[in-house]
Design a protein around this motif. Structure first.
Motif, PDB file in Angstrom:
ATOM      1  N   TYR A 117     -15.948   9.232  14.265  1.00 34.84           N
ATOM      2  CA  TYR A 117     -14.541   9.464  13.951  1.00 34.84           C
ATOM      3  C   TYR A 117     -14.063   8.321  13.057  1.00 34.84           C
ATOM      4  O   TYR A 117     -14.366   7.144  13.323  1.00 34.84           O
ATOM      5  N   ILE A 118     -13.319   8.651  12.017  1.00 36.59           N
ATOM      6  CA  ILE A 118     -12.864   7.625  11.093  1.00 36.59           C
ATOM      7  C   ILE A 118     -11.405   7.869  10.721  1.00 36.59           C
ATOM      8  O   ILE A 118     -10.954   9.020  10.642  1.00 36.59           O
ATOM      9  N   SER A 119     -10.681   6.777  10.510  1.00 39.89           N
ATOM     10  CA  SER A 119      -9.270   6.884  10.165  1.00 39.89           C
ATOM     11  C   SER A 119      -9.081   6.759   8.663  1.00 39.89           C
ATOM     12  O   SER A 119      -9.952   6.270   7.935  1.00 39.89           O
ATOM     13  N   ASP A 120      -7.920   7.179   8.200  1.00 37.63           N
ATOM     14  CA  ASP A 120      -7.517   6.891   6.827  1.00 37.63           C
ATOM     15  C   ASP A 120      -7.260   5.392   6.703  1.00 37.63           C
ATOM     16  O   ASP A 120      -6.913   4.727   7.696  1.00 37.63           O
ATOM     17  N   PRO A 121      -7.394   4.822   5.505  1.00 41.47           N
ATOM     18  CA  PRO A 121      -7.055   3.405   5.320  1.00 41.47           C
ATOM     19  C   PRO A 121      -5.555   3.191   5.574  1.00 41.47           C
ATOM     20  O   PRO A 121      -4.722   3.980   5.141  1.00 41.47           O
ATOM     21  N   GLU A 122      -5.226   2.134   6.295  1.00 42.31           N
ATOM     22  CA  GLU A 122      -3.837   1.828   6.613  1.00 42.31           C
ATOM     23  C   GLU A 122      -3.555   0.355   6.355  1.00 42.31           C
ATOM     24  O   GLU A 122      -4.451  -0.489   6.481  1.00 42.31           O
ATOM     25  N   ASN A 123      -2.302   0.027   6.022  1.00 39.44           N
ATOM     26  CA  ASN A 123      -1.902  -1.365   5.836  1.00 39.44           C
ATOM     27  C   ASN A 123      -0.423  -1.519   6.178  1.00 39.44           C
ATOM     28  O   ASN A 123       0.260  -0.539   6.475  1.00 39.44           O
ATOM     29  N   PHE A 124       0.063  -2.747   6.151  1.00 37.83           N
ATOM     30  CA  PHE A 124       1.506  -2.964   6.283  1.00 37.83           C
ATOM     31  C   PHE A 124       1.978  -3.804   5.107  1.00 37.83           C
ATOM     32  O   PHE A 124       1.244  -4.638   4.581  1.00 37.83           O
ATOM     33  N   GLU A 125       3.208  -3.553   4.689  1.00 35.36           N
ATOM     34  CA  GLU A 125       3.742  -4.195   3.487  1.00 35.36           C
ATOM     35  C   GLU A 125       4.968  -5.047   3.755  1.00 35.36           C
ATOM     36  O   GLU A 125       5.446  -5.741   2.863  1.00 35.36           O
ATOM     37  N   SER A 126       5.494  -5.006   4.976  1.00 31.38           N
ATOM     38  CA  SER A 126       6.724  -5.755   5.241  1.00 31.38           C
ATOM     39  C   SER A 126       6.756  -6.255   6.674  1.00 31.38           C
ATOM     40  O   SER A 126       6.009  -5.786   7.537  1.00 31.38           O
ATOM     41  N   GLU A 127       7.641  -7.225   6.891  1.00 37.51           N
ATOM     42  CA  GLU A 127       7.830  -7.802   8.213  1.00 37.51           C
ATOM     43  C   GLU A 127       9.319  -7.873   8.513  1.00 37.51           C
ATOM     44  O   GLU A 127      10.119  -8.167   7.629  1.00 37.51           O
ATOM     45  N   SER A 128       9.660  -7.609   9.750  1.00 39.53           N
ATOM     46  CA  SER A 128      11.053  -7.681  10.194  1.00 39.53           C
ATOM     47  C   SER A 128      11.108  -8.550  11.442  1.00 39.53           C
ATOM     48  O   SER A 128      10.293  -8.397  12.356  1.00 39.53           O
ATOM     49  N   GLU A 129      12.049  -9.441  11.508  1.00 37.26           N
ATOM     50  CA  GLU A 129      12.143 -10.391  12.612  1.00 37.26           C
ATOM     51  C   GLU A 129      13.269 -10.004  13.564  1.00 37.26           C
ATOM     52  O   GLU A 129      14.394  -9.757  13.134  1.00 37.26           O
ATOM     53  N   ILE A 130      12.945  -9.953  14.854  1.00 41.88           N
ATOM     54  CA  ILE A 130      13.984  -9.781  15.864  1.00 41.88           C
ATOM     55  C   ILE A 130      14.788 -11.071  15.918  1.00 41.88           C
ATOM     56  O   ILE A 130      14.239 -12.151  16.163  1.00 41.88           O
ATOM     57  N   THR A 131      16.064 -10.978  15.672  1.00 34.96           N
ATOM     58  CA  THR A 131      16.922 -12.165  15.661  1.00 34.96           C
ATOM     59  C   THR A 131      17.669 -12.372  16.966  1.00 34.96           C
ATOM     60  O   THR A 131      18.085 -13.486  17.276  1.00 34.96           O
ATOM     61  N   ASN A 132      17.834 -11.308  17.726  1.00 36.03           N
ATOM     62  CA  ASN A 132      18.603 -11.451  18.958  1.00 36.03           C
ATOM     63  C   ASN A 132      18.270 -10.323  19.918  1.00 36.03           C
ATOM     64  O   ASN A 132      18.060  -9.175  19.500  1.00 36.03           O
ATOM     65  N   VAL A 133      18.179 -10.646  21.189  1.00 31.28           N
ATOM     66  CA  VAL A 133      18.084  -9.670  22.275  1.00 31.28           C
ATOM     67  C   VAL A 133      19.157 -10.043  23.290  1.00 31.28           C
ATOM     68  O   VAL A 133      19.237 -11.203  23.707  1.00 31.28           O
ATOM     69  N   TYR A 134      19.988  -9.101  23.689  1.00 28.65           N
ATOM     70  CA  TYR A 134      21.103  -9.436  24.558  1.00 28.65           C
ATOM     71  C   TYR A 134      21.446  -8.256  25.465  1.00 28.65           C
ATOM     72  O   TYR A 134      21.114  -7.100  25.170  1.00 28.65           O
ATOM     73  N   ALA A 135      22.083  -8.587  26.572  1.00 27.96           N
ATOM     74  CA  ALA A 135      22.460  -7.586  27.569  1.00 27.96           C
ATOM     75  C   ALA A 135      23.967  -7.596  27.747  1.00 27.96           C
ATOM     76  O   ALA A 135      24.612  -8.646  27.680  1.00 27.96           O
ATOM     77  N   GLU A 136      24.521  -6.407  27.979  1.00 27.97           N
ATOM     78  CA  GLU A 136      25.951  -6.268  28.206  1.00 27.97           C
ATOM     79  C   GLU A 136      26.190  -5.282  29.346  1.00 27.97           C
ATOM     80  O   GLU A 136      25.505  -4.272  29.449  1.00 27.97           O
ATOM     81  N   ARG A 137      27.156  -5.608  30.166  1.00 29.56           N
ATOM     82  CA  ARG A 137      27.567  -4.686  31.212  1.00 29.56           C
ATOM     83  C   ARG A 137      28.341  -3.532  30.576  1.00 29.56           C
ATOM     84  O   ARG A 137      29.178  -3.737  29.699  1.00 29.56           O
ATOM     85  N   GLY A 138      28.040  -2.317  30.994  1.00 26.45           N
ATOM     86  CA  GLY A 138      28.717  -1.164  30.412  1.00 26.45           C
ATOM     87  C   GLY A 138      28.263   0.121  31.075  1.00 26.45           C
ATOM     88  O   GLY A 138      27.893   0.133  32.252  1.00 26.45           O
ATOM     89  N   THR A 139      28.271   1.184  30.324  1.00 26.82           N
ATOM     90  CA  THR A 139      27.845   2.489  30.824  1.00 26.82           C
ATOM     91  C   THR A 139      26.867   3.108  29.838  1.00 26.82           C
ATOM     92  O   THR A 139      26.792   2.709  28.674  1.00 26.82           O
ATOM     93  N   ASN A 140      26.134   4.123  30.313  1.00 25.36           N
ATOM     94  CA  ASN A 140      25.264   4.872  29.406  1.00 25.36           C
ATOM     95  C   ASN A 140      25.988   6.134  28.938  1.00 25.36           C
ATOM     96  O   ASN A 140      27.177   6.312  29.197  1.00 25.36           O
ATOM     97  N   ALA A 141      25.264   6.997  28.246  1.00 23.10           N
ATOM     98  CA  ALA A 141      25.878   8.208  27.683  1.00 23.10           C
ATOM     99  C   ALA A 141      26.428   9.125  28.756  1.00 23.10           C
ATOM    100  O   ALA A 141      27.343   9.923  28.498  1.00 23.10           O
ATOM    101  N   GLU A 142      25.905   9.038  29.979  1.00 22.29           N
ATOM    102  CA  GLU A 142      26.374   9.885  31.081  1.00 22.29           C
ATOM    103  C   GLU A 142      27.504   9.220  31.864  1.00 22.29           C
ATOM    104  O   GLU A 142      27.941   9.747  32.888  1.00 22.29           O
ATOM    105  N   GLY A 143      27.940   8.044  31.424  1.00 23.13           N
ATOM    106  CA  GLY A 143      29.024   7.358  32.107  1.00 23.13           C
ATOM    107  C   GLY A 143      28.591   6.583  33.338  1.00 23.13           C
ATOM    108  O   GLY A 143      29.433   6.168  34.139  1.00 23.13           O
ATOM    109  N   ILE A 144      27.293   6.352  33.505  1.00 19.81           N
ATOM    110  CA  ILE A 144      26.782   5.610  34.657  1.00 19.81           C
ATOM    111  C   ILE A 144      26.889   4.119  34.389  1.00 19.81           C
ATOM    112  O   ILE A 144      26.532   3.634  33.317  1.00 19.81           O
ATOM    113  N   GLU A 145      27.366   3.369  35.367  1.00 16.88           N
ATOM    114  CA  GLU A 145      27.545   1.932  35.250  1.00 16.88           C
ATOM    115  C   GLU A 145      26.200   1.228  35.271  1.00 16.88           C
ATOM    116  O   GLU A 145      25.288   1.583  36.031  1.00 16.88           O
TER     117      GLU A 145
END
Length: 419
Positions: A117-145
């Protein structure tokens, strides 16, 4: 994660369903063999991993690992990276290496039956950096706390357009009824060799615990496909993208919680593949009369068009960022979420009648004895019992999980953990 998603999809698209009124019994009526491949190559310098298995029928529950395969990743600079099987169906590169930007890589898998089994040639051309991860108290789409966890990211080259996310979440577990001592049962003989003697033989001690069982940690991996796109935006900046929602009453945030978010920059083709995979595997359309066709990736069997393969060989850049928080950071005055067990102390007679006693027993209205429960390790010591009631014993006990956190997690503190 995508490894098992592929399994689910392949199972569903090869099913025949029959409508029922009282029962809904899934059985595979037609089934095609297929090799399932999970392989992602990133710009991390590490021993990369490839997972191989065979697609399974719906009624089967055990994954069938593909053993004794030969795996090589080649780049267009004439480098080869070989893999070895470290566990059934799990292959790791012999050496640590990282994918380089702009370099093409291809995956080749040679199975024990001689199929390549063989794959097609693949590569990556760009990089993106996660700058922030944060949590907030709130609700989801169903209104659950609960707690919403978001991420921000940026690619200053403005080339990144498609993203896939995974996360590892780790939480602290504290056994609510832990004590510094527990039972030690030895020389237990529930069947007295003397059939005329109703007593059992045992030695029971209350001893100091010899391992950490009060505080443990559990790590879980994300199980769904999470994607995002900035293709319709003027720049490659991600803001407040929701990664995870945790209900306020979820046990996993009772004390301290951590999440490691991993962001992969995808090609348009890889993004489309995973999007279709997610749609097919989570949509009600899999139960419709018209079933979706076989989802082709970028891997195929050489010279054998009838050999089916599920999977996508992805070459991508990755960015990671970790977040910690405590329950009290968001709910300072509210009670902790309920533990996995109510943990109500109880008692029972200490011993039981010998299993081999041949005389009259007169019946036993009391619950299973403490000795029997200690023998099968289902209870933990809680306290001495001073009350004298019917069916009581000398000790108060709780379900094992209430006094021993190792039933829920590991007592080893993770290397990354910060209190």
């Amino acid at each position: 994660m995508q490894f098992y998603k592929s399994l689910i999809l392949f199972i569903f698209i090869n099913l025949g369903f029959t409508a029922c009124v009282e029962t809904f019994d899934f059985k595979t009526e037609t089934f095609e063999e297929a090799l399932v491949i999970e392989a992602s190559l990133t710009n991390e310098n590490k021993r990369h991993q490839v997972l191989l298995s065979r697609a399974i029928r719906f009624e089967d529950s055990i994954v069938s690992p593909e053993r004794n395969a030969r795996i090589v990743i080649r780049d267009d600079k004439q480098n080869e990276f070989s893999f070895e099987e470290v566990e059934p169906g799990i292959y790791k590169s012999n050496l640590a290496f990282s994918a380089e930007k702009g370099v093409n890589y291809s995956l080749q898998v040679l199975t024990e039956d001689g199929t390549s089994y063989i794959s097609d040639p693949e590569n990556f051309e760009s990089e993106s950096e996660i700058t922030n991860v944060y949590a907030e108290r709130g609700t989801n789409a169903e209104g659950i706390e609960g707690i919403n966890i978001y991420t921000d990211a940026v690619d200053f080259s403005n080339k990144s357009k498609y993203y896939r996310y995974e996360y590892d979440e780790t939480y602290k577990i504290i056994a609510p009824n832990w004590t510094s001592v527990d039972f030690k049962l030895t020389n237990y003989q529930p069947c007295n060799p003397n059939s005329n003697d109703p007593s059992i033989i045992y030695d029971l001690q209350v001893v100091t615990r010899d391992e950490e069982q009060q505080v443990c940690f559990k790590t879980l991996n994300s199980q769904n496909i999470i994607q995002n796109s900035s293709a319709n935006l003027s720049n490659s900046q991600i803001q407040r993208f929701p990664i995870r929602f945790i209900k306020a009453g979820d046990f996993i945030i009772s004390h301290r919680y951590s999440i490691l978010i991993k962001q992969y920059v995808q090609s348009a083709n890889a993004f489309s593949y995973y999007q279709n995979l997610d749609n097919f595997s989570s949509s009600n359309s899999v139960f419709s009369d018209i079933q979706p066709g076989f989802l082709n990736g970028n891997i195929s069997a050489e010279n054998e068009s009838d050999k089916k393969v599920l999977g996508y060989f992805e070459v991508t850049s990755i960015s990671k960022k970790r977040l910690f928080f405590n329950y009290r950071d968001f709910y300072p005055d509210e009670p902790l979420p309920l533990y996995v067990n109510k943990c109500v102390p109880f008692t029972a007679p200490l011993t039981h009648i010998s299993y081999c006693f041949s005389g009259p027993t007169g019946g036993n209205p009391c619950p299973q004895s403490l000795i029997e429960r200690i023998h099968v390790n289902t209870i933990s010591y809680a306290d001495q019992n001073e009350a004298e009631e019917m069916c009581s014993g000398p000790y108060l006990v709780v379900p094992r999980v209430c006094g021993d956190c190792t039933l829920l997690g590991s007592n080893e503190v993770p290397d990354f953990w910060v209190d």
